[in-house]
Design a protein around this motif. Structure first.
Motif, PDB file in Angstrom:
ATOM      1  N   CYS A  45     -56.711  80.412  10.752  1.00 24.84           N
ATOM      2  CA  CYS A  45     -56.598  78.962  10.941  1.00 24.84           C
ATOM      3  C   CYS A  45     -55.239  78.623  11.541  1.00 24.84           C
ATOM      4  O   CYS A  45     -54.199  78.942  10.951  1.00 24.84           O
ATOM      5  CB  CYS A  45     -56.747  78.210   9.614  1.00 24.84           C
ATOM      6  SG  CYS A  45     -58.220  78.588   8.658  1.00 24.84           S
ATOM      7  N   TRP A  46     -55.248  77.954  12.708  1.00 19.41           N
ATOM      8  CA  TRP A  46     -54.016  77.425  13.294  1.00 19.41           C
ATOM      9  C   TRP A  46     -53.852  75.970  12.846  1.00 19.41           C
ATOM     10  O   TRP A  46     -54.654  75.099  13.211  1.00 19.41           O
ATOM     11  CB  TRP A  46     -54.080  77.472  14.816  1.00 19.41           C
ATOM     12  CG  TRP A  46     -53.869  78.825  15.429  1.00 19.41           C
ATOM     13  CD1 TRP A  46     -54.817  79.621  15.997  1.00 19.41           C
ATOM     14  CD2 TRP A  46     -52.625  79.526  15.559  1.00 19.41           C
ATOM     15  NE1 TRP A  46     -54.247  80.781  16.468  1.00 19.41           N
ATOM     16  CE2 TRP A  46     -52.904  80.753  16.219  1.00 19.41           C
ATOM     17  CE3 TRP A  46     -51.311  79.254  15.178  1.00 19.41           C
ATOM     18  CZ2 TRP A  46     -51.908  81.681  16.503  1.00 19.41           C
ATOM     19  CZ3 TRP A  46     -50.327  80.183  15.462  1.00 19.41           C
ATOM     20  CH2 TRP A  46     -50.622  81.380  16.115  1.00 19.41           C
ATOM     21  N   VAL A  47     -52.824  75.698  12.051  1.00 16.60           N
ATOM     22  CA  VAL A  47     -52.617  74.363  11.485  1.00 16.60           C
ATOM     23  C   VAL A  47     -51.127  74.077  11.367  1.00 16.60           C
ATOM     24  O   VAL A  47     -50.324  75.001  11.242  1.00 16.60           O
ATOM     25  CB  VAL A  47     -53.266  74.240  10.090  1.00 16.60           C
ATOM     26  CG1 VAL A  47     -54.782  74.289  10.186  1.00 16.60           C
ATOM     27  CG2 VAL A  47     -52.761  75.317   9.141  1.00 16.60           C
ATOM     28  N   CYS A 364     -61.320  84.780  14.416  1.00 19.65           N
ATOM     29  CA  CYS A 364     -60.301  84.625  15.455  1.00 19.65           C
ATOM     30  C   CYS A 364     -60.134  83.138  15.728  1.00 19.65           C
ATOM     31  O   CYS A 364     -61.024  82.336  15.431  1.00 19.65           O
ATOM     32  CB  CYS A 364     -60.678  85.376  16.733  1.00 19.65           C
ATOM     33  SG  CYS A 364     -62.216  84.817  17.519  1.00 19.65           S
ATOM     34  N   ALA A 365     -58.993  82.749  16.279  1.00 16.14           N
ATOM     35  CA  ALA A 365     -58.749  81.335  16.550  1.00 16.14           C
ATOM     36  C   ALA A 365     -57.650  81.190  17.593  1.00 16.14           C
ATOM     37  O   ALA A 365     -56.793  82.075  17.749  1.00 16.14           O
ATOM     38  CB  ALA A 365     -58.366  80.589  15.272  1.00 16.14           C
ATOM     39  N   LEU A 377     -53.790  83.539  20.888  1.00 12.31           N
ATOM     40  CA  LEU A 377     -54.942  84.029  20.126  1.00 12.31           C
ATOM     41  C   LEU A 377     -54.483  84.845  18.919  1.00 12.31           C
ATOM     42  O   LEU A 377     -53.659  85.757  19.052  1.00 12.31           O
ATOM     43  CB  LEU A 377     -55.819  84.905  21.023  1.00 12.31           C
ATOM     44  CG  LEU A 377     -57.000  85.634  20.372  1.00 12.31           C
ATOM     45  CD1 LEU A 377     -58.027  84.657  19.825  1.00 12.31           C
ATOM     46  CD2 LEU A 377     -57.649  86.590  21.383  1.00 12.31           C
ATOM     47  N   ALA A 378     -55.024  84.510  17.742  1.00 10.52           N
ATOM     48  CA  ALA A 378     -54.802  85.301  16.531  1.00 10.52           C
ATOM     49  C   ALA A 378     -56.140  85.869  16.082  1.00 10.52           C
ATOM     50  O   ALA A 378     -57.170  85.190  16.135  1.00 10.52           O
ATOM     51  CB  ALA A 378     -54.188  84.461  15.426  1.00 10.52           C
ATOM     52  N   ASN A 449     -59.571  76.594  15.190  1.00  5.30           N
ATOM     53  CA  ASN A 449     -58.618  76.386  16.267  1.00  5.30           C
ATOM     54  C   ASN A 449     -57.708  75.204  15.949  1.00  5.30           C
ATOM     55  O   ASN A 449     -57.986  74.423  15.040  1.00  5.30           O
ATOM     56  CB  ASN A 449     -59.363  76.112  17.578  1.00  5.30           C
ATOM     57  CG  ASN A 449     -60.246  77.266  17.999  1.00  5.30           C
ATOM     58  OD1 ASN A 449     -59.875  78.427  17.872  1.00  5.30           O
ATOM     59  ND2 ASN A 449     -61.428  76.946  18.504  1.00  5.30           N
ATOM     60  N   GLN A 450     -56.628  75.061  16.715  1.00  9.38           N
ATOM     61  CA  GLN A 450     -55.758  73.906  16.548  1.00  9.38           C
ATOM     62  C   GLN A 450     -56.585  72.626  16.649  1.00  9.38           C
ATOM     63  O   GLN A 450     -57.571  72.546  17.401  1.00  9.38           O
ATOM     64  CB  GLN A 450     -54.659  73.906  17.600  1.00  9.38           C
ATOM     65  CG  GLN A 450     -55.162  73.699  19.041  1.00  9.38           C
ATOM     66  CD  GLN A 450     -54.025  73.621  20.049  1.00  9.38           C
ATOM     67  OE1 GLN A 450     -53.016  74.294  19.923  1.00  9.38           O
ATOM     68  NE2 GLN A 450     -54.187  72.778  21.058  1.00  9.38           N
TER      69      GLN A 450
END
Length: 587
Positions: A45-47, A364-365, A377-378, A449-450
């Motif tokens: 999670c991109w946050v 992935c995100a 990308l992570a 994703n963001q």
């Protein structure tokens, strides 16, 4: 000799052009704790956990017997530090999915993490910062954390459009009933028991809230494995009605992941399905609830062991590309990157570093960790339950393509603006293109994703406008937006006056999307004159539908839209000093 010299020069020019196309999009980022703390990782999670404007990274770990999760705080310059001593990284549970949203609308992002093996799920409330460090409380009294299940995935979505974000959790074992929790608006949740979305019993994996029919509310899509059909629940004014029939809902695969996006820029949300032990599939949204299976794609042939998936414009050319992760049953495996050719087809790239690393990859995100305009990308890895995770920095900001990133702040809509849609119309190399992004708290299995919408704009001529369709129904149009920046838009009333006549607020257009004719239902308590206009996304009037002078009572009005090209439009309705805008789609 002269001809030989020209041939040599021509060959060198070809090599130079090819070298430009061969420039890598990604480079592996190793100088960070993200890639040096191995585990049995699941969700990515991109946050922005601490509200400092920089994206942080949360990764869950699902080892049997329990394992702590990871939260990495972005400290700038592309560097991260691992958070320690907080309840959110001291859980010691076998975690799978995770999703972040501001469920109490207090201005910071909260988190839910779901567990397998009958272990209770975890709800963390963000209490704000101590310095620059976010503080979390585990809310053990919430019903969300009292249903011990075999939970796989989770997503926030405001399915009743009351401005308070609700929650859905999938289960793949036990009694296999999924969990639906309604946000009561005071910081608590009520478990919903009388919805078919909470009584169906399947081996469920991925959960996505998405407005597939563009009627303004969040529908629910759940993927199932074990040869079971997927579940689609259409939202009818807050009632989730199960939809059956059609190729999307009769494929019966082992579907781990679903990622929704408008990959061909036609204004309709399509869906990619990732299968473990089957063939991956892409379904094109034809409108009116019809989906067709797209053949001839590089990911539609051969049996795969796919788990995670994400759409993103990785090279900022204006077309969404696709990443698919692979795991389990042998290996180690390589992941896949499919580049969108802009004509409905894809080309598999096998040379980028995300496609050459090997292991078992799960969620992935994408997120712009350094705010340079391209999506990094992570990937969560889990080979032998000890594999380090992967972080790939995107280099596309160096290719000369333009971009725009738009963060939304809801007012009537939930604060995170989840469920809202952003439409961007731009002239790119002489062609007018409208792109759509839907703000989502979960995309693909175990991936977030963001929240900010990202648009690649290629060799941009100009941005015509940005239209935001908020979850509340408000529609805001913005012009004179400049590219190559991250901007924040706050929800505004969509009318020119604060109070509208009730009939004008409740006007309904049908069908939407439409192919030939579009109509409106109006119920008047007194005679009224109304002016109707159809605008394109640049705000230009493309059809003046004229005035209608109507007596009191119920009316059904219809216009021809045959002359309109396929795309997104706004219907403008004016009566006296009151005006509303409503989005319509021509297929």
């Amino acid at each position: 000799m002269k001809h030989f010299t020209l041939i040599i020069a021509f060959l060198f020019s070809l090599l130079w052009v090819n070298s430009l196309h061969a420039q890598p999009v990604f480079q592996k980022k190793n100088n960070t704790p993200i890639t040096s703390q191995g585990g049995d990782s699941r969700s990515v999670c991109w946050v922005d956990a601490n509200g400092d404007g920089l994206l942080d990274l949360f990764i869950s770990n699902g080892k049997e017997g329990g394992e702590n999760n990871f939260l990495y705080l972005n400290i700038g310059n592309g560097q991260f530090e691992s958070l320690s001593g907080s309840p959110i990284v001291q859980d010691g549970t076998p975690s799978d999915g995770a999703s972040w949203a501001d469920y109490d609308n207090d201005g910071d992002l909260d988190c839910v993490v779901v567990n397998w093996y009958g272990v209770n799920n975890l709800l963390y409330r963000n209490e704000g910062n101590a310095g620059n460090t976010p503080q979390f409380s585990l809310i053990q009294t919430s019903v969300v954390g009292q249903d011990g299940g075999y939970s796989e995935d989770v997503s926030w979505g405001d399915y009743d459009n009351d401005g308070h974000i609700d929650l859905y959790i999938s289960n793949s074992a036990g009694n296999k009933r999924n969990f639906l929790y309604k946000n009561d608006g005071s910081g608590g949740f009520q478990k919903v028991l009388n919805s078919q979305a909470a009584t169906d019993q399947n081996t469920s994996r991925c959960v996505t809230w998405t407005d597939y029919d563009h009627d303004g509310d969040a529908d629910l899509f759940v993927t199932n494995e074990a040869g079971q059909n997927e579940n689609l629940y259409r939202n009818d004014a807050g009632i989730l009605t199960k939809v059956t029939g059609g190729p999307l809902l009769t494929a019966g695969g082992k579907t781990m992941s679903a990622s929704w996006a408008d990959y061909d820029n036609d204004g309709l949300l399509d869906v990619f399905l990732a299968n473990d032990g089957g063939v991956d599939q892409l379904f094109h949204n034809e409108g009116n609830g019809v989906f067709t299976l797209v053949g001839g794609t590089p990911f539609s042939t051969g049996v795969t062991n796919s788990f995670g998936s994400q759409w993103a414009d990785v090279n900022n050319d204006g077309w969404l590309d696709l990443v698919v992760t692979h795991a389990f049953w042998g290996g180690p495996w390589k992941n896949a990157l499919y580049l969108n050719n802009g004509n409905g087809t894809f080309t598999q790239n096998t040379t980028e570093v995300p496609c050459t690393d090997q292991g078992w990859s799960y969620g992935c995100a994408f997120g712009d960790l350094d705010k340079d305009g391209d999506l990094d990308l992570a990937v969560a890895n889990c080979y032998n339950a000890t594999q380090d995770n992967s972080l790939y920095e995107n280099l596309s900001s160096e290719n000369g393509n333009s971009w725009l990133e738009i963060e939304l702040k809801g007012v009537q809509t939930n604060r995170s603006a989840i469920g809202s849609k952003v439409w961007l119309t731009a002239d790119i190399e002489g062609e007018t293109i409208t792109q759509l992004r839907e703000i989502s708290a979960q995309s693909g299995h175990c991936g977030q994703n963001q929240l900010a919408a990202h648009f690649g704009l290629g060799k941009l001529d100009s941005i015509r406008n940005v239209v935001v369709e908020w979850g509340s129904g408000n529609v805001n149009m913005y012009i004179d937006i400049q590219p190559n920046q991250w901007i924040t838009l706050v929800e505004q009333p969509s009318s020119q006056v604060q109070e509208l006549p009730l009939w004008l607020e409740n006007i309904a257009f049908f069908p939407n999307p439409f192919s030939e004719n579009i109509g409106a239902n109006i119920n008047l308590e007194e005679p009224c004159s109304i002016h109707f206009e159809c605008l394109d996304t640049s705000g230009r009037v493309v059809l003046d539908l004229g005035w209608r002078h109507l007596p009191d009572g119920a009316h059904k009005i219809e216009w021809s839209g045959v002359s309109l090209k396929s795309g997104v439009y706004l219907l403008k309705c004016t009566s006296g000093s009151s005006t509303i805008l409503r989005k319509i789609i021509k297929t």
